[in-house]
Design a protein around this motif. Structure first.
Motif, PDB file in Angstrom:
ATOM      1  N   ILE A 125       4.160 -25.768  88.043  1.00  0.00           N
ATOM      2  CA  ILE A 125       2.899 -27.650  87.823  1.00  0.00           C
ATOM      3  C   ILE A 125       1.413 -26.437  87.086  1.00  0.00           C
ATOM      4  CG2 ILE A 125       1.839 -28.642  88.110  1.00  0.00           C
ATOM      5  CD1 ILE A 125       3.757 -29.268  89.682  1.00  0.00           C
ATOM      6  N   ALA A 126       1.573 -24.970  88.280  1.00  0.00           N
ATOM      7  CA  ALA A 126       0.559 -23.704  88.076  1.00  0.00           C
ATOM      8  C   ALA A 126       0.262 -23.312  86.179  1.00  0.00           C
ATOM      9  CB  ALA A 126       0.083 -23.268  88.797  1.00  0.00           C
ATOM     10  N   TRP A 127       1.532 -23.243  85.985  1.00  0.00           N
ATOM     11  CA  TRP A 127       1.347 -21.967  84.261  1.00  0.00           C
ATOM     12  C   TRP A 127       2.152 -23.147  83.947  1.00  0.00           C
ATOM     13  CZ3 TRP A 127       6.039 -18.714  87.231  1.00  0.00           C
ATOM     14  CH2 TRP A 127       5.607 -17.881  88.147  1.00  0.00           C
ATOM     15  N   GLY A 128       2.053 -24.428  83.961  1.00  0.00           N
ATOM     16  CA  GLY A 128       1.576 -24.583  82.953  1.00  0.00           C
ATOM     17  C   GLY A 128       0.657 -26.071  82.370  1.00  0.00           C
ATOM     18  N   TRP A 129      -0.166 -25.581  83.990  1.00  0.00           N
ATOM     19  CA  TRP A 129      -2.153 -25.995  83.460  1.00  0.00           C
ATOM     20  C   TRP A 129      -2.619 -25.126  82.722  1.00  0.00           C
ATOM     21  CZ3 TRP A 129      -5.388 -30.207  84.183  1.00  0.00           C
ATOM     22  CH2 TRP A 129      -4.593 -30.524  84.511  1.00  0.00           C
ATOM     23  N   ALA A 130      -1.785 -23.913  82.461  1.00  0.00           N
ATOM     24  CA  ALA A 130      -3.022 -22.487  82.180  1.00  0.00           C
ATOM     25  C   ALA A 130      -3.150 -22.265  80.594  1.00  0.00           C
ATOM     26  CB  ALA A 130      -2.107 -21.235  82.466  1.00  0.00           C
ATOM     27  N   PHE A 131      -1.958 -23.464  79.468  1.00  0.00           N
ATOM     28  CA  PHE A 131      -2.250 -23.798  79.013  1.00  0.00           C
ATOM     29  C   PHE A 131      -3.412 -24.470  78.311  1.00  0.00           C
ATOM     30  CE2 PHE A 131       1.883 -23.129  78.777  1.00  0.00           C
ATOM     31  CZ  PHE A 131       2.449 -22.023  78.353  1.00  0.00           C
ATOM     32  N   PRO A 132      -4.124 -25.258  78.902  1.00  0.00           N
ATOM     33  CA  PRO A 132      -5.550 -25.728  78.948  1.00  0.00           C
ATOM     34  C   PRO A 132      -6.112 -25.273  78.945  1.00  0.00           C
ATOM     35  CG  PRO A 132      -4.089 -26.989  79.951  1.00  0.00           C
ATOM     36  CD  PRO A 132      -2.993 -25.952  79.374  1.00  0.00           C
ATOM     37  N   LEU A 133      -6.587 -24.315  80.590  1.00  0.00           N
ATOM     38  CA  LEU A 133      -7.362 -23.857  81.333  1.00  0.00           C
ATOM     39  C   LEU A 133      -8.046 -22.642  79.995  1.00  0.00           C
ATOM     40  CD1 LEU A 133      -6.391 -23.763  84.498  1.00  0.00           C
ATOM     41  CD2 LEU A 133      -8.067 -24.845  83.572  1.00  0.00           C
ATOM     42  N   ILE A 134      -6.849 -21.721  79.463  1.00  0.00           N
ATOM     43  CA  ILE A 134      -7.356 -20.673  78.500  1.00  0.00           C
ATOM     44  C   ILE A 134      -8.509 -21.357  77.342  1.00  0.00           C
ATOM     45  CG2 ILE A 134      -6.124 -19.308  76.777  1.00  0.00           C
ATOM     46  CD1 ILE A 134      -4.553 -18.392  78.984  1.00  0.00           C
ATOM     47  N   LYS A 135      -7.226 -22.423  76.390  1.00  0.00           N
ATOM     48  CA  LYS A 135      -8.419 -22.942  76.015  1.00  0.00           C
ATOM     49  C   LYS A 135      -9.964 -23.729  75.931  1.00  0.00           C
ATOM     50  CE  LYS A 135      -6.340 -24.348  71.802  1.00  0.00           C
ATOM     51  NZ  LYS A 135      -6.230 -23.834  71.638  1.00  0.00           N
ATOM     52  N   PHE A 155     -11.234 -11.238  78.041  1.00  0.00           N
ATOM     53  CA  PHE A 155     -11.163 -12.708  78.806  1.00  0.00           C
ATOM     54  C   PHE A 155      -9.587 -12.139  79.831  1.00  0.00           C
ATOM     55  CE2 PHE A 155      -9.569 -16.982  79.186  1.00  0.00           C
ATOM     56  CZ  PHE A 155     -10.970 -17.568  80.399  1.00  0.00           C
ATOM     57  N   ALA A 156      -8.706 -12.464  79.145  1.00  0.00           N
ATOM     58  CA  ALA A 156      -7.490 -11.544  79.251  1.00  0.00           C
ATOM     59  C   ALA A 156      -7.492 -10.543  80.750  1.00  0.00           C
ATOM     60  CB  ALA A 156      -6.669 -11.371  78.268  1.00  0.00           C
ATOM     61  N   MET A 162     -21.297 -21.729  84.506  1.00  0.00           N
ATOM     62  CA  MET A 162     -20.275 -22.486  85.525  1.00  0.00           C
ATOM     63  C   MET A 162     -19.630 -22.861  85.539  1.00  0.00           C
ATOM     64  SD  MET A 162     -21.247 -21.204  87.981  1.00  0.00           S
ATOM     65  CE  MET A 162     -19.818 -22.194  89.467  1.00  0.00           C
ATOM     66  N   PRO A 163     -18.646 -23.301  84.056  1.00  0.00           N
ATOM     67  CA  PRO A 163     -17.570 -24.021  84.064  1.00  0.00           C
ATOM     68  C   PRO A 163     -16.816 -22.353  83.249  1.00  0.00           C
ATOM     69  CG  PRO A 163     -20.045 -25.144  82.584  1.00  0.00           C
ATOM     70  CD  PRO A 163     -19.687 -23.818  82.968  1.00  0.00           C
ATOM     71  N   CYS A 165     -13.317 -21.951  85.046  1.00  0.00           N
ATOM     72  CA  CYS A 165     -11.733 -21.089  84.596  1.00  0.00           C
ATOM     73  C   CYS A 165     -10.954 -20.128  84.695  1.00  0.00           C
ATOM     74  CB  CYS A 165     -12.031 -21.958  82.618  1.00  0.00           C
ATOM     75  SG  CYS A 165     -11.886 -23.898  81.947  1.00  0.00           S
ATOM     76  N   LEU A 166     -12.143 -19.318  84.303  1.00  0.00           N
ATOM     77  CA  LEU A 166     -11.620 -17.853  84.893  1.00  0.00           C
ATOM     78  C   LEU A 166     -10.879 -17.539  86.449  1.00  0.00           C
ATOM     79  CD1 LEU A 166     -11.223 -15.076  83.698  1.00  0.00           C
ATOM     80  CD2 LEU A 166     -13.274 -14.638  84.822  1.00  0.00           C
ATOM     81  N   VAL A 167     -11.981 -18.478  87.586  1.00  0.00           N
ATOM     82  CA  VAL A 167     -11.104 -18.281  88.726  1.00  0.00           C
ATOM     83  C   VAL A 167     -10.114 -19.027  88.608  1.00  0.00           C
ATOM     84  CG1 VAL A 167     -12.109 -19.088  91.105  1.00  0.00           C
ATOM     85  CG2 VAL A 167     -13.521 -18.529  89.732  1.00  0.00           C
ATOM     86  N   LEU A 168      -9.612 -20.019  88.299  1.00  0.00           N
ATOM     87  CA  LEU A 168      -8.511 -20.589  88.248  1.00  0.00           C
ATOM     88  C   LEU A 168      -7.509 -20.298  87.481  1.00  0.00           C
ATOM     89  CD1 LEU A 168      -9.602 -24.325  87.333  1.00  0.00           C
ATOM     90  CD2 LEU A 168      -9.178 -23.175  89.880  1.00  0.00           C
ATOM     91  N   LEU A 169      -8.011 -19.488  86.651  1.00  0.00           N
ATOM     92  CA  LEU A 169      -6.673 -18.911  86.024  1.00  0.00           C
ATOM     93  C   LEU A 169      -5.903 -17.241  86.753  1.00  0.00           C
ATOM     94  CD1 LEU A 169      -8.106 -18.804  82.140  1.00  0.00           C
ATOM     95  CD2 LEU A 169      -5.787 -20.320  83.133  1.00  0.00           C
ATOM     96  N   ILE A 170      -7.324 -16.779  87.323  1.00  0.00           N
ATOM     97  CA  ILE A 170      -6.357 -15.557  88.447  1.00  0.00           C
ATOM     98  C   ILE A 170      -6.227 -15.963  89.201  1.00  0.00           C
ATOM     99  CG2 ILE A 170      -8.023 -14.092  90.537  1.00  0.00           C
ATOM    100  CD1 ILE A 170     -10.644 -14.080  88.108  1.00  0.00           C
TER     101      ILE A 170
END
Length: 305
Positions: A23-33, A52-53, A227-228, A232-237
């Protein structure tokens, strides 16, 4: 149940941890955009996308290595050739893999990319059968790959208004999937050279810094820091660090198929969350493609592993 059985081998927790990673990896798709938009990174800013990556994966790798150090896992290897292999793994598993992924994500809808990315699962099944004698090409694997590939082809059904193939979008995601499949095969070699958990940390860290260097060379920057974007970056990390840590630990304690079956949720979660978070149109063919991709992964992994 014996009290000395690891929590990572207990059926209920295997399900919980595997679902968490998928589920975490699935959420990465919208978070990157969302992160691209928050930082003001446009489709033509390749250097900024790599920066960014790189920040994401270098930070995640350092976290994984810190956890490995705290749990006293062995860090070293005696052979110089092992370090060359680790560098090659970092290039394939992180640097090239996510170079293609981030470029593709900025030129494709997140929902399409999530489904198309499942191509990696079917490629690794076929490549493993070609490269390793221990992996046999069974009728179940052939059926699963056929169903899965049909789901990917279903993405290009319909007219232009429902999304069509593009080289900078879908083409880059396909190259990303190929790199991911090759990196999966290289994991076997990594396991013979160094602790896989530590090797994963090295891969993320080295690959992340290579992406940062590439990004800076090509004038990469974060045009607007807010902050947004930071959130997003913190969540992706966190997704990278936690996802890899849980998934690799589960793989070390359980049959691969028992864990990998939950990856069938990644394209579905990625497609649904992208449509919900990004306002993308959920075309009927996405449900068909995602369902077929998930079914293909399930067929490959069901039964004996």
């Amino acid at each position: 149940m014996r009290s000395d059985v690891s929590i990572f081998q207990r059926p209920v927790w295997v399900v919980v941890f595997a679902l968490t990673a998928a589920i975490a990896w699935g959420w990465a798709f919208p978070l990157i955009k969302i992160g691209f938009n928050a930082f003001g990174i446009t489709a033509d800013m390749t250097g900024s996308k790599m920066l960014f990556a790189g920040i994401r994966f270098a930070a995640a790798g350092l976290i994984v290595l810190a956890v490995a150090r705290s749990s006293r896992r062995p860090f070293g290897t005696t052979k110089k050739s092992d370090w060359w292999f680790i560098l090659a793994f970092a290039l394939m598993n992180t640097a090239l893999h996510y170079f293609f992924f981030y470029v593709g994500m900025s030129h494709s809808e997140g929902s399409r990319a999530a489904i198309l990315n499942s191509l990696s699962t079917f490629l690794v099944v076929l490549l493993a059968c070609a490269c390793f004698k221990s992996d046999k090409l069974t009728s179940r694997k052939i059926l699963g790959c056929t169903v899965g590939f049909s789901g990917i082809l279903a993405l290009n059904l319909g007219g232009a208004e429902s999304g069509q193939f593009t080289w900078l979008g879908d083409g880059m995601i396909i190259l990303n999937a190929i790199c991911g499949a090759c990196a999966n095969l290289m994991t076997r070699g990594l396991n013979r050279r160094i602790n896989v958990f530590v090797g994963t940390g090295y891969s993320l860290t080295i690959g992340g810094f290579l992406l940062i260097i590439f990004g800076l060379v090509f004038d990469g920057r974060l045009p607007q820091v807010n902050m947004p974007g930071i959130l997003c970056l913190v969540l992706l990390i966190a997704i990278s660090a936690v996802g890899f840590a849980l998934y690799n630990k589960l793989l070390s304690c359980n049959p691969v198929g028992k864990v990998a079956i939950y990856n069938s949720l990644i394209p579905i979660v990625g497609a649904v969350t992208s449509c919900l978070c990004l306002g993308e149109t959920f075309h009927a063919k996405y449900a068909l493609a995602g369902g077929l991709a998930a079914l293909g992964i399930y067929i490959i992994n069901k039964g004996k592993n």
